[in-house]
Write an enzyme that holds these catalytic residues in place. Structure first.
Site, PDB file in Angstrom:
ATOM      1  N   ASP A  26      -9.232  59.739  20.845  1.00 18.33           N
ATOM      2  CA  ASP A  26     -10.594  59.224  20.983  1.00 18.33           C
ATOM      3  C   ASP A  26     -11.363  59.947  22.090  1.00 18.33           C
ATOM      4  O   ASP A  26     -12.572  60.174  21.975  1.00 18.33           O
ATOM      5  CB  ASP A  26     -10.571  57.718  21.253  1.00 18.33           C
ATOM      6  CG  ASP A  26     -10.263  56.909  19.999  1.00 18.33           C
ATOM      7  OD1 ASP A  26     -10.045  57.516  18.937  1.00 18.33           O
ATOM      8  OD2 ASP A  26     -10.229  55.664  20.084  1.00 18.33           O
ATOM      9  N   GLU A  79      -7.207  52.597  26.458  1.00 21.61           N
ATOM     10  CA  GLU A  79      -6.656  51.599  25.541  1.00 21.61           C
ATOM     11  C   GLU A  79      -6.053  50.474  26.375  1.00 21.61           C
ATOM     12  O   GLU A  79      -5.333  50.732  27.347  1.00 21.61           O
ATOM     13  CB  GLU A  79      -5.603  52.223  24.630  1.00 21.61           C
ATOM     14  CG  GLU A  79      -6.139  53.322  23.713  1.00 21.61           C
ATOM     15  CD  GLU A  79      -7.199  52.823  22.754  1.00 21.61           C
ATOM     16  OE1 GLU A  79      -7.047  51.688  22.238  1.00 21.61           O
ATOM     17  OE2 GLU A  79      -8.187  53.551  22.523  1.00 21.61           O
ATOM     18  N   ASP A 133     -11.370  57.663  27.712  1.00 19.50           N
ATOM     19  CA  ASP A 133     -11.075  56.553  26.798  1.00 19.50           C
ATOM     20  C   ASP A 133      -9.879  55.798  27.343  1.00 19.50           C
ATOM     21  O   ASP A 133      -8.899  56.408  27.799  1.00 19.50           O
ATOM     22  CB  ASP A 133     -10.783  57.040  25.379  1.00 19.50           C
ATOM     23  CG  ASP A 133     -10.607  55.876  24.419  1.00 19.50           C
ATOM     24  OD1 ASP A 133     -11.640  55.309  23.986  1.00 19.50           O
ATOM     25  OD2 ASP A 133      -9.458  55.504  24.121  1.00 19.50           O
ATOM     26  N   HIS A 172      -7.935  55.276  17.951  1.00 13.09           N
ATOM     27  CA  HIS A 172      -7.425  54.269  18.888  1.00 13.09           C
ATOM     28  C   HIS A 172      -6.207  54.758  19.662  1.00 13.09           C
ATOM     29  O   HIS A 172      -5.491  53.960  20.263  1.00 13.09           O
ATOM     30  CB  HIS A 172      -7.139  52.933  18.181  1.00 13.09           C
ATOM     31  CG  HIS A 172      -8.314  52.439  17.390  1.00 13.09           C
ATOM     32  ND1 HIS A 172      -9.537  52.194  17.977  1.00 13.09           N
ATOM     33  CD2 HIS A 172      -8.465  52.190  16.060  1.00 13.09           C
ATOM     34  CE1 HIS A 172     -10.388  51.802  17.035  1.00 13.09           C
ATOM     35  NE2 HIS A 172      -9.764  51.797  15.872  1.00 13.09           N
TER      36      HIS A 172
END
Length: 221
Positions: free
Chosen positions: A186, A25, A23, A181
């Site tokens: 995540d 961000e 994941d 998030h």
């Protein structure tokens, strides 16, 4: 080695691909211009009976690369302050080098051919990962250039949900929206979801594949 033992090897489960849950961000949606702010990966393993489990975790806060764009809407959504010194952010290059070293080692140990990204809405994370690898000028990229396992699509098929939180709850996993998030959280939830999707298919008898039986019903549709 028996046929069942061969089926229980990670290298034989996904066509020699080594699944890496990831994941990322970011500070926007453009993989070429917008900054990567946080990245986490979880590697996977199969036990002697062929059940998929989480293995190792890497997690990094990332310094925005030089000239990158920081979109205010994106950081308002993920609540990351890119320039907060308490993040302990490191350069994109160091983070990517560490991740790729881990993946290459896993590929070698498991007898796989290359890594494959596992992510929720995988196209997004795959695009940012590929752009970051290219940006830091690493030539030996162990990941498949376009193939992915997208848990959003898989969850839509299995439980009729494509949002990560809803898919987790539908399949029987907990989900804390307050931690969502965060790349680390995540990735953890995506890894749990992917393992359950794969293991559930096995419990239902979908794996190992009975090729002879499937060939006999190939004209059914």
């Amino acid at each position: 080695m028996s046929t069942n033992q061969e089926f229980n090897l990670l290298s034989n489960r996904f066509r020699t691909f080594y699944p890496v849950v990831i994941d990322i961000e970011t500070a926007g949606f453009n993989a070429n211009t917008d900054a990567v702010l946080e990245i986490a990966i979880i590697t996977l393993k199969m036990d002697e009976l062929g059940w998929l489990h989480k293995e190792d975790t890497l997690h990094f806060h990332i310094e925005p690369f030089k000239g990158s764009i920081i979109n205010s809407d994106a950081i308002a959504f993920n609540k990351i302050d890119p320039f907060n010194p308490l993040r302990g952010a490191i350069s994109e290059k160091i983070a990517i080098q560490s991740i790729l070293k881990k993946v290459r080692n896993g590929i070698k140990i498991q007898g796989c051919s290359r890594g494959i990204v596992v992510a929720h809405n995988a196209n997004f994370d795959h695009n940012f990962l590929m752009a970051a690898i290219q940006r830091v000028k690493i030539k030996n990229n162990p990941f498949h250039p376009f193939a992915t396992f997208d848990t959003a699509a898989l969850s839509g098929l299995v439980v009729g949900q494509t949002v990560l939180s809803k898919a987790c709850k539908a399949i029987g996993l907990s989900f804390d929206n307050h931690q969502a998030h965060s790349a680390l959280y995540d990735t953890l939830q995506t890894a749990n979801l992917f393992c359950e999707l794969v293991n559930r298919w096995k419990r239902l008898g979908g794996w190992p594949v009975d090729i002879k039986k499937n060939n006999s019903t190939s004209n059914k549709y």
